[in-house]
Design a protein around this motif. Structure first.
Motif, short mmCIF file in Angstrom:
data_model
loop_
_atom_site.label_atom_id
_atom_site.label_comp_id
_atom_site.label_asym_id
_atom_site.label_seq_id
_atom_site.Cartn_x
_atom_site.Cartn_y
_atom_site.Cartn_z
N ARG A 129 -32.83 26.12 5.92
CA ARG A 129 -32.45 25.29 4.77
C ARG A 129 -30.94 24.98 4.80
O ARG A 129 -30.53 23.88 4.47
CB ARG A 129 -32.78 25.98 3.45
N LEU A 130 -30.14 25.93 5.23
CA LEU A 130 -28.70 25.73 5.28
C LEU A 130 -28.32 24.66 6.31
O LEU A 130 -27.34 23.94 6.13
CB LEU A 130 -27.98 27.05 5.61
N ARG A 131 -29.12 24.55 7.37
CA ARG A 131 -28.84 23.52 8.39
C ARG A 131 -28.94 22.12 7.82
O ARG A 131 -28.32 21.19 8.33
CB ARG A 131 -29.80 23.66 9.57
N ASP A 132 -29.70 21.95 6.74
CA ASP A 132 -29.86 20.64 6.11
C ASP A 132 -28.66 20.26 5.24
O ASP A 132 -28.57 19.12 4.79
CB ASP A 132 -31.13 20.61 5.24
N LEU A 133 -27.78 21.20 5.00
CA LEU A 133 -26.60 20.93 4.16
C LEU A 133 -25.45 20.41 5.00
O LEU A 133 -25.38 20.63 6.21
CB LEU A 133 -26.17 22.22 3.45
N THR A 134 -24.54 19.76 4.33
CA THR A 134 -23.33 19.28 5.02
C THR A 134 -22.41 20.47 5.29
O THR A 134 -22.53 21.51 4.63
CB THR A 134 -22.58 18.25 4.14
N PRO A 135 -21.47 20.31 6.23
CA PRO A 135 -20.50 21.39 6.46
C PRO A 135 -19.73 21.75 5.19
O PRO A 135 -19.43 22.92 4.94
CB PRO A 135 -19.58 20.83 7.54
N GLU A 136 -19.44 20.76 4.37
CA GLU A 136 -18.71 21.00 3.12
C GLU A 136 -19.55 21.84 2.14
O GLU A 136 -19.04 22.75 1.48
CB GLU A 136 -18.29 19.68 2.45
N GLU A 137 -20.84 21.51 2.06
CA GLU A 137 -21.73 22.27 1.18
C GLU A 137 -21.86 23.72 1.65
O GLU A 137 -21.85 24.66 0.84
CB GLU A 137 -23.11 21.61 1.10
N ARG A 138 -21.96 23.91 2.97
CA ARG A 138 -22.04 25.28 3.50
C ARG A 138 -20.74 26.03 3.22
O ARG A 138 -20.77 27.22 2.91
CB ARG A 138 -22.37 25.27 4.99
N ALA A 139 -19.61 25.33 3.30
CA ALA A 139 -18.32 25.97 3.00
C ALA A 139 -18.25 26.42 1.54
O ALA A 139 -17.75 27.51 1.23
CB ALA A 139 -17.16 25.02 3.33
N VAL A 140 -18.77 25.59 0.65
CA VAL A 140 -18.80 25.95 -0.77
C VAL A 140 -19.65 27.21 -0.96
O VAL A 140 -19.26 28.15 -1.67
CB VAL A 140 -19.34 24.78 -1.63
#
Length: 155
Positions: A129-140
C-alpha cells in the motif's frame, strides 16, 4: 490512574484539535481493522493473544503482573490469556531467576514463529500500500510514525 475529572472535555479542546482528533481516531481505527483483516487465515489466536505474544517478543520474559500492566488488563484476565497461550504451546512458564515467588512467562519457538509470520504478512500488505503513495506522502508518514507511537504510549 485516570479519573473522570481528568478526562478532556469538549470545552477543554479547541475545535481544530477536536477535528484532528476525530480524523485521526477514524483513520487509525480503520487501518487497525484492515491490518487485523490481513492476518494469516490459519492464525486462530485473538488479537489480544497476539498482543501478548508481541509484548513477550519485544520485552523478553515477563511476570504475569508485568504483562497485565503492559496490556492494561487485570491480572486475572492476563492469567486466562496466558493459560490459553500455554495450552497452545505459544508460551511457557519458568521460575524467576532470583525471586522464587515469581513465575515468568516466556515465548516458545512456536510463539516466536507465530509473531514473526503474523508481522511479516501484515508488513508485506502495508508495504504494498505504501508503494502507491508519493514520496512526499511516505515522508509525511515516516515523520508521523514516532508521533503516533508517542500518542499510543501516553497514559
Amino acid at each position: 490512574m485516570t479519573y473522570a475529572h481528568d478526562m478532556p472535555t469538549v470545552e477543554k479542546v479547541s475545535r481544530t484539535d477536536a477535528g484532528l482528533a476525530s480524523e485521526l481516531r477514524l483513520s487509525v481505527m480503520r487501518l487497525r481493522r484492515r491490518l487485523a483483516h490481513e492476518r494469516h487465515p490459519d492464525n486462530e489466536l485473538s488479537l489480544n493473544q497476539m498482543a501478548v505474544l508481541g509484548v513477550l517478543y519485544r520485552n523478553g520474559d515477563l511476570a504475569l503482573g508485568e504483562l497485565a500492566a503492559h496490556e492494561h488488563v487485570q491480572p486475572p484476565s492476563m492469567t486466562r490469556t496466558v493459560n490459553c497461550l500455554e495450552e497452545g504451546g505459544y508460551v511457557a512458564r519458568r521460575p524467576h531467576d532470583t525471586d522464587g515467588r515469581q513465575v515468568l512467562v516466556t515465548l516458545t519457538g512456536s510463539g516466536r514463529a507465530t509473531v514473526l509470520a503474523d508481522r511479516a504478512r501484515r508488513d508485506a500488505w502495508l508495504a504494498l500500500r505504501l508503494r502507491d503513495l508519493t514520496p512526499e506522502e511516505r515522508a509525511v508518514l515516516r515523520q508521523a510514525a514516532p508521533v503516533l507511537e508517542r500518542l499510543a504510549r501516553t497514559e
